[in-house]
Design an enzyme around this catalytic site. Structure first.
Site, PDB file in Angstrom:
ATOM      1  N   SER A  12       0.850  -1.186   0.000  1.00 42.13           N
ATOM      2  CA  SER A  12       0.000   0.000   0.000  1.00 42.13           C
ATOM      3  C   SER A  12       0.883   1.233   0.000  1.00 42.13           C
ATOM      4  O   SER A  12       1.681   1.444   0.927  1.00 42.13           O
ATOM      5  CB  SER A  12      -0.886   0.027   1.253  1.00 42.13           C
ATOM      6  OG  SER A  12      -1.392   1.342   1.420  1.00 42.13           O
ATOM      7  N   HIS A  37      -1.192  -1.282  -4.384  1.00 35.46           N
ATOM      8  CA  HIS A  37      -2.466  -0.981  -3.723  1.00 35.46           C
ATOM      9  C   HIS A  37      -2.538   0.511  -3.408  1.00 35.46           C
ATOM     10  O   HIS A  37      -1.648   1.070  -2.778  1.00 35.46           O
ATOM     11  CB  HIS A  37      -2.548  -1.813  -2.444  1.00 35.46           C
ATOM     12  CG  HIS A  37      -3.841  -1.722  -1.705  1.00 35.46           C
ATOM     13  ND1 HIS A  37      -4.956  -2.470  -2.048  1.00 35.46           N
ATOM     14  CD2 HIS A  37      -4.210  -0.984  -0.623  1.00 35.46           C
ATOM     15  CE1 HIS A  37      -5.946  -2.204  -1.200  1.00 35.46           C
ATOM     16  NE2 HIS A  37      -5.523  -1.299  -0.334  1.00 35.46           N
ATOM     17  N   ASP A  39      -4.789   3.473  -1.689  1.00 31.39           N
ATOM     18  CA  ASP A  39      -5.845   3.713  -0.708  1.00 31.39           C
ATOM     19  C   ASP A  39      -6.441   5.105  -0.868  1.00 31.39           C
ATOM     20  O   ASP A  39      -5.781   6.109  -0.572  1.00 31.39           O
ATOM     21  CB  ASP A  39      -5.279   3.557   0.707  1.00 31.39           C
ATOM     22  CG  ASP A  39      -5.075   2.095   1.064  1.00 31.39           C
ATOM     23  OD1 ASP A  39      -6.039   1.317   0.914  1.00 31.39           O
ATOM     24  OD2 ASP A  39      -3.962   1.734   1.484  1.00 31.39           O
ATOM     25  N   MET A  41      -9.072   7.786   0.340  1.00 34.86           N
ATOM     26  CA  MET A  41      -9.850   8.110   1.547  1.00 34.86           C
ATOM     27  C   MET A  41     -10.430   9.517   1.434  1.00 34.86           C
ATOM     28  O   MET A  41      -9.790  10.408   0.880  1.00 34.86           O
ATOM     29  CB  MET A  41      -8.943   8.043   2.770  1.00 34.86           C
ATOM     30  CG  MET A  41      -8.228   6.708   2.922  1.00 34.86           C
ATOM     31  SD  MET A  41      -7.324   6.647   4.463  1.00 34.86           S
ATOM     32  CE  MET A  41      -6.555   5.023   4.320  1.00 34.86           C
ATOM     33  N   HIS A  70      -8.436   0.981  -3.876  1.00 30.96           N
ATOM     34  CA  HIS A  70      -9.346   0.707  -2.752  1.00 30.96           C
ATOM     35  C   HIS A  70     -10.032   2.012  -2.359  1.00 30.96           C
ATOM     36  O   HIS A  70      -9.402   2.907  -1.798  1.00 30.96           O
ATOM     37  CB  HIS A  70      -8.497   0.149  -1.588  1.00 30.96           C
ATOM     38  CG  HIS A  70      -9.247  -0.131  -0.336  1.00 30.96           C
ATOM     39  ND1 HIS A  70      -8.619  -0.387   0.870  1.00 30.96           N
ATOM     40  CD2 HIS A  70     -10.582  -0.213  -0.078  1.00 30.96           C
ATOM     41  CE1 HIS A  70      -9.518  -0.622   1.809  1.00 30.96           C
ATOM     42  NE2 HIS A  70     -10.719  -0.504   1.264  1.00 30.96           N
ATOM     43  N   MET A  72     -12.243   4.138  -0.156  1.00 32.77           N
ATOM     44  CA  MET A  72     -12.871   4.288   1.165  1.00 32.77           C
ATOM     45  C   MET A  72     -13.575   5.635   1.158  1.00 32.77           C
ATOM     46  O   MET A  72     -13.153   6.587   1.827  1.00 32.77           O
ATOM     47  CB  MET A  72     -11.792   4.199   2.254  1.00 32.77           C
ATOM     48  CG  MET A  72     -11.268   2.776   2.428  1.00 32.77           C
ATOM     49  SD  MET A  72      -9.688   2.701   3.276  1.00 32.77           S
ATOM     50  CE  MET A  72      -8.599   2.879   1.860  1.00 32.77           C
ATOM     51  N   MET A 141     -11.156  -6.439   5.493  1.00 31.43           N
ATOM     52  CA  MET A 141     -10.399  -5.464   6.281  1.00 31.43           C
ATOM     53  C   MET A 141     -10.046  -6.104   7.625  1.00 31.43           C
ATOM     54  O   MET A 141     -10.936  -6.512   8.372  1.00 31.43           O
ATOM     55  CB  MET A 141     -11.213  -4.194   6.523  1.00 31.43           C
ATOM     56  CG  MET A 141     -11.524  -3.361   5.289  1.00 31.43           C
ATOM     57  SD  MET A 141     -10.090  -2.844   4.316  1.00 31.43           S
ATOM     58  CE  MET A 141      -9.101  -1.960   5.531  1.00 31.43           C
ATOM     59  N   GLY A 146      -8.699   3.464   7.433  1.00 34.56           N
ATOM     60  CA  GLY A 146      -8.412   4.875   7.681  1.00 34.56           C
ATOM     61  C   GLY A 146      -6.932   5.169   7.837  1.00 34.56           C
ATOM     62  O   GLY A 146      -6.475   6.226   7.447  1.00 34.56           O
ATOM     63  N   PHE A 147      -6.204   4.225   8.403  1.00 35.92           N
ATOM     64  CA  PHE A 147      -4.789   4.489   8.687  1.00 35.92           C
ATOM     65  C   PHE A 147      -3.944   3.234   8.497  1.00 35.92           C
ATOM     66  O   PHE A 147      -4.430   2.119   8.716  1.00 35.92           O
ATOM     67  CB  PHE A 147      -4.627   4.972  10.139  1.00 35.92           C
ATOM     68  CG  PHE A 147      -5.448   6.182  10.442  1.00 35.92           C
ATOM     69  CD1 PHE A 147      -4.990   7.451  10.104  1.00 35.92           C
ATOM     70  CD2 PHE A 147      -6.709   6.055  11.016  1.00 35.92           C
ATOM     71  CE1 PHE A 147      -5.776   8.575  10.344  1.00 35.92           C
ATOM     72  CE2 PHE A 147      -7.497   7.172  11.258  1.00 35.92           C
ATOM     73  CZ  PHE A 147      -7.026   8.445  10.928  1.00 35.92           C
ATOM     74  N   GLY A 148      -2.687   3.467   8.127  1.00 35.19           N
ATOM     75  CA  GLY A 148      -1.730   2.367   8.098  1.00 35.19           C
ATOM     76  C   GLY A 148      -1.212   2.130   9.515  1.00 35.19           C
ATOM     77  O   GLY A 148      -1.465   2.913  10.434  1.00 35.19           O
ATOM     78  N   GLY A 149      -0.510   1.021   9.679  1.00 40.64           N
ATOM     79  CA  GLY A 149       0.190   0.773  10.935  1.00 40.64           C
ATOM     80  C   GLY A 149      -0.671   0.351  12.118  1.00 40.64           C
ATOM     81  O   GLY A 149      -0.228   0.420  13.261  1.00 40.64           O
ATOM     82  N   ASP A 177      -6.439  -6.753   4.070  1.00 40.24           N
ATOM     83  CA  ASP A 177      -5.929  -5.380   4.151  1.00 40.24           C
ATOM     84  C   ASP A 177      -5.902  -4.914   5.596  1.00 40.24           C
ATOM     85  O   ASP A 177      -6.942  -4.717   6.219  1.00 40.24           O
ATOM     86  CB  ASP A 177      -6.830  -4.461   3.301  1.00 40.24           C
ATOM     87  CG  ASP A 177      -6.198  -3.098   3.082  1.00 40.24           C
ATOM     88  OD1 ASP A 177      -5.098  -2.841   3.609  1.00 40.24           O
ATOM     89  OD2 ASP A 177      -6.832  -2.285   2.383  1.00 40.24           O
ATOM     90  N   GLY A 178      -4.675  -4.742   6.114  1.00 35.57           N
ATOM     91  CA  GLY A 178      -4.494  -4.176   7.453  1.00 35.57           C
ATOM     92  C   GLY A 178      -3.707  -5.092   8.373  1.00 35.57           C
ATOM     93  O   GLY A 178      -4.090  -6.226   8.616  1.00 35.57           O
ATOM     94  N   GLY A 179      -2.569  -4.579   8.828  1.00 36.52           N
ATOM     95  CA  GLY A 179      -1.786  -5.314   9.817  1.00 36.52           C
ATOM     96  C   GLY A 179      -1.140  -6.585   9.310  1.00 36.52           C
ATOM     97  O   GLY A 179      -0.786  -7.466  10.095  1.00 36.52           O
ATOM     98  N   GLY A 199       1.285  -2.233   4.054  1.00 36.40           N
ATOM     99  CA  GLY A 199       1.844  -0.892   3.973  1.00 36.40           C
ATOM    100  C   GLY A 199       3.102  -0.807   4.803  1.00 36.40           C
ATOM    101  O   GLY A 199       4.223  -0.900   4.303  1.00 36.40           O
ATOM    102  N   SER A 200       2.919  -0.678   6.116  1.00 34.80           N
ATOM    103  CA  SER A 200       4.094  -0.482   6.974  1.00 34.80           C
ATOM    104  C   SER A 200       5.072  -1.643   6.905  1.00 34.80           C
ATOM    105  O   SER A 200       6.287  -1.424   6.913  1.00 34.80           O
ATOM    106  CB  SER A 200       3.668  -0.193   8.414  1.00 34.80           C
ATOM    107  OG  SER A 200       2.507  -0.894   8.750  1.00 34.80           O
TER     108      SER A 200
HETATM  109  C1  DX5 Z   1      -6.207   0.975   5.765  1.00 38.95           C
HETATM  110  C2  DX5 Z   1      -5.736   0.789   4.337  1.00 38.95           C
HETATM  111  C3  DX5 Z   1      -4.614  -0.158   4.219  1.00 38.95           C
HETATM  112  C4  DX5 Z   1      -3.371   0.264   4.943  1.00 38.95           C
HETATM  113  C5  DX5 Z   1      -2.603  -0.951   5.342  1.00 38.95           C
HETATM  114  O1  DX5 Z   1      -7.330   1.768   5.791  1.00 38.95           O
HETATM  115  O2  DX5 Z   1      -6.806   0.325   3.535  1.00 38.95           O
HETATM  116  O3  DX5 Z   1      -4.343  -0.507   2.877  1.00 38.95           O
HETATM  117  O4  DX5 Z   1      -2.552   1.116   4.205  1.00 38.95           O
HETATM  118  O5  DX5 Z   1      -1.543  -0.529   6.121  1.00 38.95           O
HETATM  119  P1  DX5 Z   1      -0.769  -1.510   7.104  1.00 38.95           P
HETATM  120  O6  DX5 Z   1      -0.249  -2.638   6.279  1.00 38.95           O
HETATM  121  O7  DX5 Z   1       0.301  -0.636   7.660  1.00 38.95           O
HETATM  122  O8  DX5 Z   1      -1.750  -1.991   8.139  1.00 38.95           O
HETATM  123 ZN    ZN Z   2      -6.429  -0.563   1.458  1.00 39.29          ZN
END
Ligand code: DX5
Ligand code: ZN
Length: 233
Positions: A12, A37, A39, A41, A70, A72, A141, A146-149, A177-179, A199-200
């Site tokens: 991401s 990917h 994102d 928002m 994606h 959102m 999800m 909303g946020f990475g990490g 998607d996420g974590g 992402g992270s």
């Molecule tokens: C969250 C995003 C993800 C996010 C994943 O709302 O849709 O794509 O960037 O980030 P990580 O991998 O850091 O959880």
């Molecule tokens: Zn995403």
């Protein structure tokens, strides 16, 4: 885009250097990612703001693989044409983003993109009932969008298992998607997911000056996931 269920890593770019998107995209692809990917928002459906169609269009020439967008955002329908014209290969909309997800999915395919449907952590697998023949991808999800990490939500693994059964032989990807990191990737791969957004876990420790770190991070996630699959085979 041909269909297969092998593990695909989709970094991401929410975790990339925002002043260097072109270089970052080329770097993750050179380092072996499968999809990119993006994102989107809107500060309304989710409490954060990122890119609109002009930014996505500017990313397009740098993406040699698959641009996985994606959304959102709510409402989503008025923007589908613009994101398709921006060159999205896959457009994923949230089932929670409005009352007419069926119409939204029809519009995505009518605009020439593959159609994805995303489910928030609180939304049951059954939300995709009656939609399975109109989707190419289901995004589970594993954080609140909303946020990475953020921290991976383990209760979603069971949802992935349920969706994998519901899908049967249909050519539908399950995306997580996420974590996602080398610890959580095996859990979702084993449950039936094939596209892992990270992402992270991909961008951490690297930079456009040190892109080889992205490669190490991508390989660590891929190896963890594929070894889990080998163990159950
Ligand atoms: C969250 C995003 C993800 C996010 C994943 O709302 O849709 O794509 O960037 O980030 P990580 O991998 O850091 O959880
Ligand atoms: Zn995403």
């Amino acid at each position: 885009m041909s269909f297969d269920r092998s593990i695909k890593i989709a970094p991401s770019i929410l975790s990339a250097d925002f002043a260097n998107f072109g270089t970052e995209i080329r770097a993750i692809e050179a380092q072996g990612c499968d999809w990119v990917h993006v994102d989107v928002m809107d500060g309304h459906f989710v409490p954060n703001l990122t890119f609109g169609p002009p930014a996505v269009k500017a990313f397009r020439p740098h993406v040699g693989t698959v641009m996985d967008v994606h959304l959102m955002i709510a409402p989503v329908d008025p923007y589908i044409e613009a994101f398709a014209e921006a060159g999205s290969d896959i457009i994923t909309a949230h089932v929670e983003a409005g009352p007419h997800i069926h119409r939204t999915l029809q519009a995505i395919r009518a605009n020439g993109a593959k159609a994805g449907i995303a489910l928030n952590p609180g939304t049951p697998a059954e939300a995709v009932d009656y939609l399975l023949d109109m989707v190419d991808l289901i995004c589970v999800m594993t954080v609140n969008p909303g946020f990475g990490g953020q921290k991976f939500i383990h209760s979603q693994i069971e949802k992935v298992r349920t969706l994998r059964k519901m899908i049967g032989d249909r050519p539908i990807h399950i995306e997580i998607d996420g974590g996602v990191d080398p610890t959580t990737a095996p859990l979702v791969a084993e449950a039936g997911a094939d596209v892992l957004v990270a992402g992270s876990a991909v961008f951490k420790g690297g930079s456009v000056e040190m892109p080889e770190v992205y490669g190490e991070n991508i390989r660590a996630i891929r190896t963890a996931a594929t070894e889990a699959l080998r163990a159950v085979a």
